[in-house]
Design an enzyme around this catalytic site. Structure first.
Site, PDB file in Angstrom:
ATOM      1  N   LYS A   4      47.798  41.571  39.809  1.00 29.99           N
ATOM      2  CA  LYS A   4      46.868  41.166  38.760  1.00 29.99           C
ATOM      3  C   LYS A   4      45.699  41.239  39.476  1.00 29.99           C
ATOM      4  CE  LYS A   4      49.694  39.926  35.760  1.00 29.99           C
ATOM      5  NZ  LYS A   4      49.914  40.744  34.181  1.00 29.99           N
ATOM      6  N   TYR A  42      52.153  38.155  42.820  1.00 25.44           N
ATOM      7  CA  TYR A  42      51.793  38.089  41.561  1.00 25.44           C
ATOM      8  C   TYR A  42      50.051  38.048  41.416  1.00 25.44           C
ATOM      9  CZ  TYR A  42      51.494  37.156  36.841  1.00 25.44           C
ATOM     10  OH  TYR A  42      51.027  36.974  35.141  1.00 25.44           O
ATOM     11  N   SER A 102      45.394  38.201  33.954  1.00 26.32           N
ATOM     12  CA  SER A 102      46.166  36.274  34.204  1.00 26.32           C
ATOM     13  C   SER A 102      44.503  35.647  34.553  1.00 26.32           C
ATOM     14  CB  SER A 102      46.343  36.474  34.951  1.00 26.32           C
ATOM     15  OG  SER A 102      46.878  34.802  35.266  1.00 26.32           O
TER      16      SER A 102
END
Length: 299
Positions: free
Chosen positions: A189, A185, A172
């Site tokens: 990533k 998150y 991402s």
């Protein structure tokens, strides 16, 4: 080698690389064939995973599809079969190492050796750090990075024996840039991007130049995982344009694929701009999405 000679070699390589990049702006890049390759896609029941599977099906690849949703993965498999592809679908919870290893063993015994691995499965919880529950943090790391390691450990040995294969990491943009209300998150990533870079380096050191790697780093995608995303700069990405860029990256062996491409400039700005200027730039982009804020719970 003499240090002075090594510096000259570095300068010569730098100049050659820039000239090569300039020439490639005008010369079409050769695309490899993936016809007949056995491609495994995790998280294939929806979104980017489903669209990626369909693109491989159009190119006559053989497909192995994994997803935690039986309905989703079987629906994707049916669409791929309508395109003429040979497909096997498995229900696999990528947060569980034992399920990954068990399914991988079944694939090797019953279907064959995976030569293209697309680590796409991912989960997200949008919340401030203290509102993010412990089990949500654990699951994000289990699916977003640990699963990449377990699947790669399962299928890489045969790739190394044959010196042939491709490992795709779906990461991402927040694996390079940070965002509030996505601490866990972002961290998972960043780990995925680091895994891709370190694996790429290790394969090079081992002389396994036939195994390619690609990392996809998109901005917000219209998949429904992040609720009501918006930004002043650019639009929310559609799945099709992200997968189009990913497939181009795979077929041309690009190591890093940013969507949109101008994220490259943003990465450079992080290294060059002062902190105050970066803070103003972030306010300018005004990236927003729905997030849980202020709920203190670890259950």
């Amino acid at each position: 080698m003499n240090l002075f000679v090594e510096i000259l070699l570095f300068v010569a390589t730098l100049i050659y690389s820039y000239l090569e990049a300039f020439v490639k702006l005008f010369v079409p890049v050769k695309r490899k064939s993936v016809s007949g390759e056995l491609v495994l896609v995790t998280g294939a029941g929806h979104g980017v995973g489903r669209a990626t599977a369909l693109e491989f099906a159009k190119r006559q690849s053989r497909l192995v599809l994994w997803d935690i949703s039986k309905h989703g993965v079987e629906e994707t498999a049916a669409e791929c079969r309508r395109l003429g592809a040979t497909v096997q679908a498995f229900v696999v919870d990528c947060s569980k190492r034992e399920e990954i290893y068990s399914a991988a063993e079944k694939v090797r015994k019953d279907i064959g050796d995976v030569s293209i691995l697309v680590n796409n499965a991912g989960v997200i919880t949008a919340a401030d750090f203290l509102s993010t529950q412990d089990h949500q943090i654990e699951r994000m790391f289990e699916v977003n990075i640990l699963a990449h390691m377990w699947t790669t450990k399962a299928f890489l040995p045969t790739m190394m024996e044959n010196n042939h294969g491709h490992i795709v990491t779906v990461a991402s943009a927040v694996g390079h840039f940070v965002s509030s209300f996505m601490v866990a998150y972002c961290s998972s990533k960043f780990a995925a991007v680091g895994f891709h870079k370190a694996l790429t380096e290790e394969l090079s050191t081992l002389g396994k130049d036939g195994i390619k790697t690609t990392c996809l780093s998109p901005a917000f995608i219209n998949t429904g995982f992040v609720k009501n995303p918006s930004t002043r700069l650019g639009k929310i990405l559609e799945i099709e344009e992200v997968v189009e860029a990913l497939m181009e990256g795979i077929l041309t062996n690009q190591k890093m694929v940013f969507v949109p491409p101008h994220l490259n400039i943003g990465l450079l700005s992080e290294m060059l701009f002062p902190e105050r200027a970066l803070a103003v730039l972030k306010k300018l982009t005004n990236a927003k999405f729905d997030a849980v804020i202020g709920q203190r719970s670890t259950q």
